[in-house]
Design a protein around this motif. Structure first.
Motif, PDB file in Angstrom:
ATOM      1  N   ALA A  26      -4.531  -1.571   7.615  1.00 40.83           N
ATOM      2  CA  ALA A  26      -4.528  -2.322   6.351  1.00 40.83           C
ATOM      3  C   ALA A  26      -5.933  -2.469   5.768  1.00 40.83           C
ATOM      4  O   ALA A  26      -6.115  -2.362   4.554  1.00 40.83           O
ATOM      5  N   LYS A  27      -6.909  -2.678   6.614  1.00 38.60           N
ATOM      6  CA  LYS A  27      -8.289  -2.850   6.135  1.00 38.60           C
ATOM      7  C   LYS A  27      -8.833  -1.537   5.563  1.00 38.60           C
ATOM      8  O   LYS A  27      -9.521  -1.537   4.549  1.00 38.60           O
ATOM      9  N   ILE A  28      -8.507  -0.429   6.205  1.00 39.55           N
ATOM     10  CA  ILE A  28      -8.971   0.883   5.754  1.00 39.55           C
ATOM     11  C   ILE A  28      -8.310   1.258   4.425  1.00 39.55           C
ATOM     12  O   ILE A  28      -8.974   1.715   3.497  1.00 39.55           O
ATOM     13  N   LEU A  29      -6.996   1.068   4.351  1.00 40.90           N
ATOM     14  CA  LEU A  29      -6.226   1.527   3.196  1.00 40.90           C
ATOM     15  C   LEU A  29      -6.141   0.492   2.076  1.00 40.90           C
ATOM     16  O   LEU A  29      -5.696   0.817   0.976  1.00 40.90           O
ATOM     17  N   ARG A  30      -6.511  -0.750   2.380  1.00 40.76           N
ATOM     18  CA  ARG A  30      -6.432  -1.847   1.406  1.00 40.76           C
ATOM     19  C   ARG A  30      -5.015  -2.011   0.847  1.00 40.76           C
ATOM     20  O   ARG A  30      -4.809  -2.139  -0.356  1.00 40.76           O
ATOM     21  N   LEU A  31      -4.058  -1.957   1.773  1.00 48.32           N
ATOM     22  CA  LEU A  31      -2.642  -2.142   1.444  1.00 48.32           C
ATOM     23  C   LEU A  31      -2.035  -3.085   2.463  1.00 48.32           C
ATOM     24  O   LEU A  31      -2.510  -3.159   3.598  1.00 48.32           O
ATOM     25  N   PRO A  32      -0.943  -3.778   2.102  1.00 49.32           N
ATOM     26  CA  PRO A  32      -0.281  -4.618   3.101  1.00 49.32           C
ATOM     27  C   PRO A  32       0.385  -3.757   4.174  1.00 49.32           C
ATOM     28  O   PRO A  32       0.866  -2.655   3.883  1.00 49.32           O
ATOM     29  N   PRO A  33       0.416  -4.246   5.423  1.00 50.25           N
ATOM     30  CA  PRO A  33       1.006  -3.472   6.520  1.00 50.25           C
ATOM     31  C   PRO A  33       2.432  -3.011   6.250  1.00 50.25           C
ATOM     32  O   PRO A  33       2.813  -1.908   6.626  1.00 50.25           O
ATOM     33  N   GLN A  34       3.246  -3.843   5.599  1.00 52.01           N
ATOM     34  CA  GLN A  34       4.628  -3.472   5.286  1.00 52.01           C
ATOM     35  C   GLN A  34       4.662  -2.219   4.411  1.00 52.01           C
ATOM     36  O   GLN A  34       5.461  -1.312   4.640  1.00 52.01           O
ATOM     37  N   LYS A  35       3.792  -2.153   3.416  1.00 56.29           N
ATOM     38  CA  LYS A  35       3.741  -0.990   2.514  1.00 56.29           C
ATOM     39  C   LYS A  35       3.274   0.259   3.268  1.00 56.29           C
ATOM     40  O   LYS A  35       3.798   1.356   3.059  1.00 56.29           O
ATOM     41  N   ILE A  36       2.313   0.092   4.151  1.00 58.00           N
ATOM     42  CA  ILE A  36       1.821   1.216   4.959  1.00 58.00           C
ATOM     43  C   ILE A  36       2.960   1.753   5.830  1.00 58.00           C
ATOM     44  O   ILE A  36       3.194   2.962   5.889  1.00 58.00           O
ATOM     45  N   ALA A  37       3.680   0.851   6.492  1.00 52.68           N
ATOM     46  CA  ALA A  37       4.785   1.264   7.361  1.00 52.68           C
ATOM     47  C   ALA A  37       5.872   1.979   6.549  1.00 52.68           C
ATOM     48  O   ALA A  37       6.386   3.016   6.979  1.00 52.68           O
ATOM     49  N   GLU A  38       6.215   1.447   5.377  1.00 48.24           N
ATOM     50  CA  GLU A  38       7.230   2.088   4.521  1.00 48.24           C
ATOM     51  C   GLU A  38       6.822   3.502   4.144  1.00 48.24           C
ATOM     52  O   GLU A  38       7.631   4.430   4.182  1.00 48.24           O
ATOM     53  N   THR A  39       5.564   3.668   3.765  1.00 47.43           N
ATOM     54  CA  THR A  39       5.072   4.977   3.336  1.00 47.43           C
ATOM     55  C   THR A  39       5.079   5.971   4.488  1.00 47.43           C
ATOM     56  O   THR A  39       5.490   7.118   4.322  1.00 47.43           O
ATOM     57  N   ILE A  40       4.631   5.540   5.651  1.00 47.18           N
ATOM     58  CA  ILE A  40       4.617   6.436   6.816  1.00 47.18           C
ATOM     59  C   ILE A  40       6.039   6.815   7.212  1.00 47.18           C
ATOM     60  O   ILE A  40       6.333   7.988   7.459  1.00 47.18           O
ATOM     61  N   VAL A  41       6.955   5.853   7.239  1.00 49.00           N
ATOM     62  CA  VAL A  41       8.343   6.132   7.606  1.00 49.00           C
ATOM     63  C   VAL A  41       8.971   7.122   6.638  1.00 49.00           C
ATOM     64  O   VAL A  41       9.741   7.996   7.035  1.00 49.00           O
ATOM     65  N   SER A  42       8.612   7.042   5.359  1.00 48.67           N
ATOM     66  CA  SER A  42       9.177   7.977   4.371  1.00 48.67           C
ATOM     67  C   SER A  42       8.742   9.420   4.623  1.00 48.67           C
ATOM     68  O   SER A  42       9.399  10.354   4.168  1.00 48.67           O
TER      69      SER A  42
END
Length: 146
Positions: free
Chosen positions: A57-73
């Motif tokens: 989250a700190k690297i990407l400046r996104l909330p963890p939920q959004k990061i997880a959604e994007t990776i899962v997609s």
């Protein structure tokens, strides 16, 4: 044959790289994979294994939920049922994947679980038991350790 935890980590890393390459994320950098670990979820209803992506989250400046959604997609696999809950990517092993693993173990016969650890070294093995005529206490375990 790879360990399941290594395989899961590889799947998540590849999906994160794909997401970064398709501009769904900012640039991840090469060492982002060191921030990810595979663990057992506290609640087994979520799955057999989980990867916490909140460290990104700190690297990407996104909330963890959004990061997880994007990776899962970006993940395409038939070996696991995948979902994400609050910054965790959860993996449940499919029965076909387990059957493949068991088939590999059965077909390898004598070779499964063999290694040369300790080969040629002598080992002193002692049997220690508690006094069967008296009550057990913490000292019995301590004495066995010494």
């Amino acid at each position: 044959m790879k360990r399941i935890t290594e395989e899961i980590l590889e799947i998540v890393k590849e999906a994160a790289v794909k997401a970064s390459a398709s501009n769904k994320f900012s640039e991840l950098g090469s060492e982002f994979g060191e921030l990810l670990t595979v663990e057992k979820p506290r609640n087994l209803e979520f799955g057999d294994y989980a990867v916490n992506v909140s460290s990104l989250a700190k690297i990407l400046r996104l909330p963890p939920q959004k990061i997880a959604e994007t990776i899962v997609s970006e993940i395409k696999t038939e070996d696991y049922e995948i979902n994400n809950i609050g910054g965790f990517i959860n993996f449940k092993i499919e029965k076909d994947r387990l059957n493949k693993s068991l088939t590999n173990i059965i077909e390898s016969k004598e070779n499964f679980g063999k290694n040369s650890f300790g080969k040629g070294q002598k080992v002193l093995l002692e049997y220690i038991s508690a006094n069967p005529t008296g009550p057990l206490h913490i000292g019995h375990g301590r004495w066995a350790a010494f």
